[in-house]
Design an enzyme around this catalytic site. Structure first.
Site, PDB file in Angstrom:
ATOM      1  N   HIS A   1       8.322  -5.553  -1.450  1.00 36.69           N
ATOM      2  CA  HIS A   1       7.985  -6.948  -1.461  1.00 36.69           C
ATOM      3  C   HIS A   1       9.499  -7.593  -1.692  1.00 36.69           C
ATOM      4  CE1 HIS A   1       5.905 -10.673  -2.929  1.00 36.69           C
ATOM      5  NE2 HIS A   1       6.896 -10.963  -3.508  1.00 36.69           N
TER       6      HIS A   1
ATOM      7  N   ALA B   1      -1.851 -16.232  -6.395  1.00 33.53           N
ATOM      8  CA  ALA B   1      -1.164 -16.317  -4.865  1.00 33.53           C
ATOM      9  C   ALA B   1      -1.896 -15.532  -4.116  1.00 33.53           C
ATOM     10  CB  ALA B   1       0.414 -15.942  -5.157  1.00 33.53           C
TER      11      ALA B   1
ATOM     12  N   HIS C   1      -8.890 -14.001  -3.316  1.00 34.33           N
ATOM     13  CA  HIS C   1      -9.128 -14.404  -4.434  1.00 34.33           C
ATOM     14  C   HIS C   1     -10.140 -15.276  -4.605  1.00 34.33           C
ATOM     15  CE1 HIS C   1      -5.175 -12.820  -6.270  1.00 34.33           C
ATOM     16  NE2 HIS C   1      -4.648 -13.192  -5.400  1.00 34.33           N
TER      17      HIS C   1
ATOM     18  N   HIS D   1       6.073  -8.933   4.658  1.00 35.60           N
ATOM     19  CA  HIS D   1       5.541 -10.490   4.837  1.00 35.60           C
ATOM     20  C   HIS D   1       6.806 -11.259   4.687  1.00 35.60           C
ATOM     21  CE1 HIS D   1       5.885  -9.680   0.572  1.00 35.60           C
ATOM     22  NE2 HIS D   1       4.469  -9.229   0.467  1.00 35.60           N
TER      23      HIS D   1
ATOM     24  N   HIS E   1      -0.168  -4.043   6.381  1.00 29.31           N
ATOM     25  CA  HIS E   1      -0.418  -4.572   4.993  1.00 29.31           C
ATOM     26  C   HIS E   1      -1.491  -5.473   4.611  1.00 29.31           C
ATOM     27  CE1 HIS E   1       2.386  -6.629   1.633  1.00 29.31           C
ATOM     28  NE2 HIS E   1       1.280  -6.989   1.335  1.00 29.31           N
TER      29      HIS E   1
ATOM     30  N   LEU F   1       2.453 -15.498  -1.918  1.00 28.38           N
ATOM     31  CA  LEU F   1       3.806 -15.148  -2.085  1.00 28.38           C
ATOM     32  C   LEU F   1       4.213 -14.249  -1.285  1.00 28.38           C
ATOM     33  CD1 LEU F   1       3.948 -15.253  -6.023  1.00 28.38           C
ATOM     34  CD2 LEU F   1       5.315 -16.587  -4.645  1.00 28.38           C
TER      35      LEU F   1
ATOM     36  N   ASN G   1      -1.741  -2.763  -5.624  1.00 29.97           N
ATOM     37  CA  ASN G   1      -1.470  -3.527  -6.823  1.00 29.97           C
ATOM     38  C   ASN G   1      -3.043  -3.960  -7.592  1.00 29.97           C
ATOM     39  OD1 ASN G   1      -2.203  -5.340  -4.479  1.00 29.97           O
ATOM     40  ND2 ASN G   1      -1.405  -7.060  -5.450  1.00 29.97           N
TER      41      ASN G   1
ATOM     42  N   LYS H   1       5.141   1.495  -2.499  1.00 32.38           N
ATOM     43  CA  LYS H   1       5.356  -0.004  -2.531  1.00 32.38           C
ATOM     44  C   LYS H   1       6.390  -0.399  -3.629  1.00 32.38           C
ATOM     45  CE  LYS H   1       4.757  -4.168  -1.396  1.00 32.38           C
ATOM     46  NZ  LYS H   1       3.740  -4.984  -1.292  1.00 32.38           N
TER      47      LYS H   1
ATOM     48  N   ASP I   1      -1.197  -9.302   5.193  1.00 33.21           N
ATOM     49  CA  ASP I   1      -1.188  -9.502   3.655  1.00 33.21           C
ATOM     50  C   ASP I   1      -2.339 -10.305   3.286  1.00 33.21           C
ATOM     51  OD1 ASP I   1      -0.149  -9.529   1.167  1.00 33.21           O
ATOM     52  OD2 ASP I   1       1.087 -11.247   1.331  1.00 33.21           O
TER      53      ASP I   1
ATOM     54  N   HIS J   1      -4.428  -6.084   1.271  1.00 30.66           N
ATOM     55  CA  HIS J   1      -5.322  -5.941  -0.006  1.00 30.66           C
ATOM     56  C   HIS J   1      -6.746  -5.965   0.011  1.00 30.66           C
ATOM     57  CE1 HIS J   1      -1.323  -7.087  -1.872  1.00 30.66           C
ATOM     58  NE2 HIS J   1      -1.150  -7.829  -0.591  1.00 30.66           N
TER      59      HIS J   1
END
Ligand code: NCD
Ligand code: ZN
Length: 356
Positions: A140, A267, A255, A178, A17, A223, A45, A103, A251, A19
Site C-alpha cells: 500500500h 474508505a 463497507h 492500486h 487485489h 484510499l 486486513n 502485504k 481493490d 477484500h
C-alpha cells in the site's frame, strides 16, 4: 481473444487485489468475484489481521466454504506484515504454500492498518528473506504522515520509502497496489521487471471531483484517494498500453451503507459486482478493447509465475443500469446493504453467465 461489435471473449481473468472480509458476509462477497474471476489475491486486513499461518489456513477454508456451487475459485492468501512478524512465519508460510505473498500496510495509512508497519527498517530482515525465497511483497504505497497532504502521499512514498527499499533489495518482487498517480505510472515504467502495479476500475473512471459532485459522495471515497484528472488520464494510458507491468486488481472493498455514511465514513469502494464490465468500458472508451485480455488475464499470471487460465469468459454488449443496492445474503435488517460502484449509472457490457 475474440472481439466483435457485440461480444468479447477473453481468457478468464484473475483479481490480483481483493477484500473479501469475513464471517457471514463472505457468502455475500465471494460470489460476485468467483462468478467471473478464477483466482484472487485476498487481502489480510481483517480484525485481527492475518498474521499467522494457521489464521490464513482457516480464513482460506472459510472463503472456500462460501464459494457458490459450480464456481471454480482459488483464493491466494497474504500475510499482514507487522513490526514484529517473524522471519520464520514468513518463510514457513510461503514454503508450505499458505502465504502467496505478504502485504505491507504503513501503520494507519488505510482501513484496518493500525497494526501495520511503523518504519520499513523494522521489517528489513523479513524483506531480505522474501527476496531470498522469491516471495512477492505487495505494498500500500502511501506515507501515513498526516503532515503530508493526502493527495501527495503516494508520490512522497515512492521517493522516500519505495526507492530506498528497491535499492537495498534489487531482486525483490514488488507490486505497488492500486496506483493513483502519474508519478507512480512513470516510476513503475522506469523500474526493472521485478516491480509491477495493479490498477483499480474506480481510479480509471473517477477523479477527485467525483467525491464532491453536488455534495459529499462517501461511496466514492477510498484510499489511496482519487486524484486530479491528469492522473486518471495517465492511469488509463497505462492500463490500456499493453505494458506487462500493469495489471488488474480491483481493490473491491465493501463497507455497509451505515459505515460509509457516518460522519467518519470508511474508505473503500465495492466494485466486485461489475468489475470486469467496468474495465471493459474503459478499454472501449480508449479504443483498446484488444488490450483487455492482456491486462485482465495474462500480465498478472506472468508476473506471479502462474499459468494463464485456459477457460474463456464472455461479455456481451448490453447497456444496462447498475442497481444502487447490493443486498447482503444474510442481512439482519433491511438497512444492511452496500452501494456498489457505478450505482445508477449505465455500463455497456454485461458478463454472460451462460457462455461456456
Ligand atoms: C481498503 C479496505 O476497506 O479494506 N480500503 C480502501 O479504501 N481501498 C483498504 C485498502 O486497500 O487500502
Ligand atoms: Zn485494498
Amino acid at each position: 481473444m475474440h472481439l466483435t461489435q457485440d461480444r468479447i471473449i477473453i481468457r478468464q481473468p484473475d483479481d490480483w487485489h481483493l477484500h473479501l472480509r469475513d464471517g457471514d458476509a463472505l457468502k455475500t462477497f465471494v460470489a460476485p468475484t468467483s462468478r467471473v474471476f478464477r483466482r484472487a489475491i485476498v487481502m489480510p486486513n481483517l480484525q485481527p489481521p492475518i498474521t499467522s499461518i494457521q489464521s490464513a489456513i482457516d480464513y482460506r477454508e472459510r472463503i472456500l466454504d462460501a464459494v457458490p456451487e459450480g464456481d471454480l475459485f482459488t483464493p491466494l492468501m497474504t500475510a499482514y506484515l507487522t513490526d514484529d512478524l517473524s522471519v520464520e512465519v514468513i518463510r514457513e508460510g510461503f514454503q508450505r504454500g499458505v502465504f502467496f505473498a505478504a502485504k505491507l500496510y504503513p501503520a494507519n495509512s488505510t482501513t484496518n492498518s493500525e497494526a501495520g508497519v511503523t518504519t520499513i527498517e523494522n521489517i528489513y530482515s523479513v524483506v531480505e528473506t522474501m527476496e531470498e525465497i522469491g516471495m512477492p511483497l505487495l505494498i500500500h504505497g502511501e506515507v501515513a504522515d498526516h503532515s503530508i497532504d493526502i493527495f501527495d502521499r503516494e508520490a512522497v512514498f515512492l521517493e522516500s520509502h519505495l526507492q530506498p527499499l528497491l535499492k537495498r533489495f534489487p531482486t525483490l518482487r514488488v507490486v505497488l497496489e492500486h496506483i493513483t498517480t502519474e508519478e507512480a505510472v512513470e516510476y513503475v515504467q522506469n523500474s526493472s521487471a521485478s516491480l509491477a502495479a495493479t490498477i483499480t476500475p474506480h481510479h480509471l473512471h473517477i477523479n477527485r471531483n467525483a467525491l464532491f459532485n453536488g455534495g459529499l459522495r462517501s461511496d466514492l471515497f477510498c484510499l489511496p484517494v482519487a486524484k486530479r484528472e491528469r492522473h486518471r488520464i495517465a492511469l488509463r494510458q497505462a492500463a490500456t498500453s499493453g505494458e506487462p507491468c500493469f495489471f488488474l486488481g480491483t481493490d473491491s472493498a465493501p463497507h455497509l451503507r451505515e459505515f460509509k455514511e457516518s460522519s467518519c465514513g470508511c474508505a473503500g469502494i465495492f466494485n466486485a459486482p461489475n468489475a470486469i464490465e467496468s474495465y471493459a468500458q474503459v478499454f472501449e472508451e480508449e479504443g483498446a478493447l484488444d488490450q483487455l485480455e492482456a491486462f485482465s488475464s495474462v500480465f498478472g499470471p506472468n508476473f506471479y509465475g502462474l499459468p494463464i487460465n485456459e477457460k474463456r469468459i464472455s461479455l456481451v454488449k448490453n447497456p444496462h443500469i447498475i442497481s444502487s443496492r447490493f443486498e447482503l445474503v444474510k442481512a439482519d435488517n433491511p438497512f444492511e446493504f452496500i452501494v456498489p460502484f457505478h450505482a445508477g449509472e449505465t455500463l455497456n457490457w454485461s458478463f454472460d453467465p451462460n457462455f461456456i
